[in-house]
Design a protein around this motif. Structure first.
Motif, short mmCIF file in Angstrom:
data_model
loop_
_atom_site.label_atom_id
_atom_site.label_comp_id
_atom_site.label_asym_id
_atom_site.label_seq_id
_atom_site.Cartn_x
_atom_site.Cartn_y
_atom_site.Cartn_z
N ASP A 125 72.20 44.42 172.08
CA ASP A 125 72.24 45.31 170.91
C ASP A 125 71.59 46.66 171.19
O ASP A 125 72.28 47.67 171.30
CB ASP A 125 71.61 44.63 169.69
CG ASP A 125 70.39 43.78 170.02
OD1 ASP A 125 69.56 44.22 170.82
OD2 ASP A 125 70.27 42.66 169.47
N ILE A 149 83.63 50.55 164.09
CA ILE A 149 83.52 49.15 164.49
C ILE A 149 84.83 48.40 164.30
O ILE A 149 84.91 47.21 164.59
CB ILE A 149 82.39 48.42 163.73
CG1 ILE A 149 82.53 48.60 162.22
CG2 ILE A 149 81.02 48.91 164.21
CD1 ILE A 149 81.53 47.80 161.40
N THR A 179 79.33 45.61 165.40
CA THR A 179 78.20 45.65 164.47
C THR A 179 77.40 46.92 164.71
O THR A 179 77.16 47.29 165.87
CB THR A 179 77.29 44.43 164.67
OG1 THR A 179 78.05 43.23 164.47
CG2 THR A 179 76.12 44.45 163.71
N ILE A 180 76.97 47.56 163.63
CA ILE A 180 76.06 48.69 163.70
C ILE A 180 74.64 48.17 163.51
O ILE A 180 74.36 47.41 162.58
CB ILE A 180 76.38 49.74 162.62
CG1 ILE A 180 77.78 50.32 162.82
CG2 ILE A 180 75.33 50.85 162.62
CD1 ILE A 180 77.97 51.09 164.10
N TYR A 181 73.73 48.59 164.41
CA TYR A 181 72.31 48.24 164.32
C TYR A 181 71.56 49.52 163.96
O TYR A 181 71.65 50.52 164.69
CB TYR A 181 71.81 47.69 165.64
CG TYR A 181 72.58 46.48 166.13
CD1 TYR A 181 72.12 45.20 165.87
CD2 TYR A 181 73.77 46.63 166.84
CE1 TYR A 181 72.83 44.08 166.31
CE2 TYR A 181 74.48 45.53 167.29
CZ TYR A 181 74.01 44.27 167.01
OH TYR A 181 74.73 43.17 167.46
N SER A 208 75.49 50.41 168.58
CA SER A 208 76.75 49.77 168.20
C SER A 208 77.27 48.96 169.38
O SER A 208 77.33 49.46 170.50
CB SER A 208 77.78 50.82 167.80
OG SER A 208 79.05 50.23 167.59
N MET A 216 76.62 44.97 159.91
CA MET A 216 75.44 45.81 160.10
C MET A 216 74.19 44.96 160.12
O MET A 216 74.10 43.95 159.43
CB MET A 216 75.34 46.85 158.99
CG MET A 216 74.21 47.86 159.18
SD MET A 216 74.23 49.14 157.89
CE MET A 216 72.83 50.14 158.42
N CYS A 249 80.94 48.60 175.80
CA CYS A 249 79.60 48.23 175.36
C CYS A 249 79.02 47.19 176.30
O CYS A 249 79.73 46.35 176.84
CB CYS A 249 79.64 47.68 173.93
SG CYS A 249 80.14 48.88 172.70
N PHE A 254 80.05 55.41 164.49
CA PHE A 254 79.92 54.23 163.65
C PHE A 254 81.21 53.43 163.58
O PHE A 254 81.34 52.55 162.72
CB PHE A 254 79.48 54.64 162.24
CG PHE A 254 78.07 55.19 162.16
CD1 PHE A 254 77.04 54.41 161.67
CD2 PHE A 254 77.79 56.48 162.58
CE1 PHE A 254 75.76 54.91 161.59
CE2 PHE A 254 76.51 56.99 162.50
CZ PHE A 254 75.49 56.21 162.02
#
Length: 380
Positions: free
Chosen positions: A353, A253, A200-202, A196, A183, A349, A251
């Motif tokens: 980010d 990941i 990684t979660i931003y 995401s 994160m 993705c 969320f």
């Protein structure tokens, strides 16, 4: 209620006060900050590991403004981590910031299974823009190696998205990939946003000082093992509850983990906050029966078992509702994904980010309007 719920539930939790942009004592943003501190002290202190100020603490980076911030945070009873933003260096250096608020420009905090790394995104050696200098880059690499050796999950705190770190962006992003940062917690955007990249979660929390959308408040983030949860809490009624496991679909990941792509029997866990505490909690899947939850030790966390094999593969609404002794209630709902085979193909993705922002998610306090000075909104 435990004074450190993390000890029993192993859930790392922090409260994030958005960019303050403090100018004068009588301005609304300063009064809002004092009110937020009072709410945090009253309702959060027993279940939060630390608080974060993500930079842009002082609008013009003056000593007078920094001292106002210092006077406010002296009221906070929760441990505090502060990092600098571009406005904190508006005078040409971070000398006043270091003298008044925080002498260390980058540092780490280890808590159980997690290593939290607080970065200086203004370490680029120039008057404007963002970047991480060679010394800080080497420190970051060393800390991430130590995190691996200690089997800790690394979390980064910085003022802005890593992609905005100028010439140092590629190096920081490579370190994140090599060491599986789960994160990144940020300010700067002035709007709430979750992105995401599949690993990684931003999480960006909107400004306290320059508000373009929605009511004033703060965000709360949790790490329950590798499950990330995040939600914005506007000023208002309590209690507050967040499902910390399993993961919300947005969320995910790590698709190999049954607490993210749910299968078999999994534990539902939720964390609660209130000045008087919560006395009961129940869980429900979609429109199914209500299940009682049990308190985890004497902490602010609650849990129950969910046999997901009784639910069809796909997305299900998982709701936890809590009640205080005097009858006040709150709930949180996530979209949990089940797959008994464990097979799930993550959405594609794009490199970067913020380009992978999930968009509006009103239930989490994300309006999706992106108002503010740093993207689609008007310039200050």
């Amino acid at each position: 209620m435990s004074t450190n719920a993390h000890d029993q539930s192993n859930v790392l939790s922090w409260v994030h006060f958005g960019d303050l942009h403090i100018t004068h004592r009588d301005e609304q943003n300063y009064q809002n900050f004092l009110t937020l501190i009072a709410h945090a002290n009253t309702n959060l202190a027993a279940g939060i590991d630390f608080a974060v100020l993500p930079g842009d603490n002082a609008e013009d980076g003056t000593e007078e403004q920094f001292l106002l911030v210092k006077q406010a945070i002296e009221r906070l009873t929760i441990p505090l981590e502060i990092i600098p933003g571009d406005h904190d260096a508006k005078t040409g250096s971070l000398d006043l910031y270091r003298r008044c608020l925080e002498p260390e420009l980058w540092r780490s905090r280890s808590i159980s299974s997690y290593r939290c790394l607080f970065l200086n995104a203004r370490d680029n050696g120039s008057q404007k823009g963002f970047g991480i200098g060679p010394a800080q880059t080497e420190w970051l690499a060393s800390e991430l190696r130590a995190s691996d050796a200690s089997e800790q999950w690394p979390v980064l705190f910085m003022h802005t998205y890593p992609s905005e770190l100028g010439s140092s962006a590629a190096a920081v992003q490579a370190l994140m990939r090599n060491h599986h940062v789960i994160m990144v917690d940020m300010g700067h955007t002035h709007y709430n946003e979750i992105a995401s990249d599949g690993r990684t979660i931003y999480a960006a929390t909107r400004s306290t000082g320059q508000i373009e959308e929605g009511p004033v408040g703060f965000s709360i983030a949790n790490l329950d093992d590798v499950v990330v949860s995040w939600k914005f809490k506007p000023l208002g009624a309590w209690p507050f509850v967040m499902v910390t496991s399993p993961a919300d679909r947005a969320f995910i990941i790590d698709t190999d983990r049954p607490d993210q792509v749910v299968r078999g029997v999994t534990e539902v866990r939720a964390k609660t906050w209130d000045a008087l505490g919560v006395v009961s909690a129940v869980c429900r899947i979609d429109d199914g029966p209500v299940w009682p939850m049990r308190r985890i030790g004497t902490s602010a966390a609650w849990g129950c078992a969910w046999d997901s094999s009784e639910s069809a593969d796909g997305v299900h609404h998982l709701t936890v509702q809590v009640r205080t002794a005097d009858g006040r209630e709150a709930s949180d709902t996530i979209s949990a994904l089940t797959s008994q085979s464990g097979r799930y193909e993550m959405p594609q993705c794009r490199p970067g980010d913020d380009v992978n922002a999930i968009g509006a998610y009103p239930e989490k306090g994300i309006l999706g309007t992106q108002l503010g000075p740093n993207k689609n909104g008007r310039k200050w």
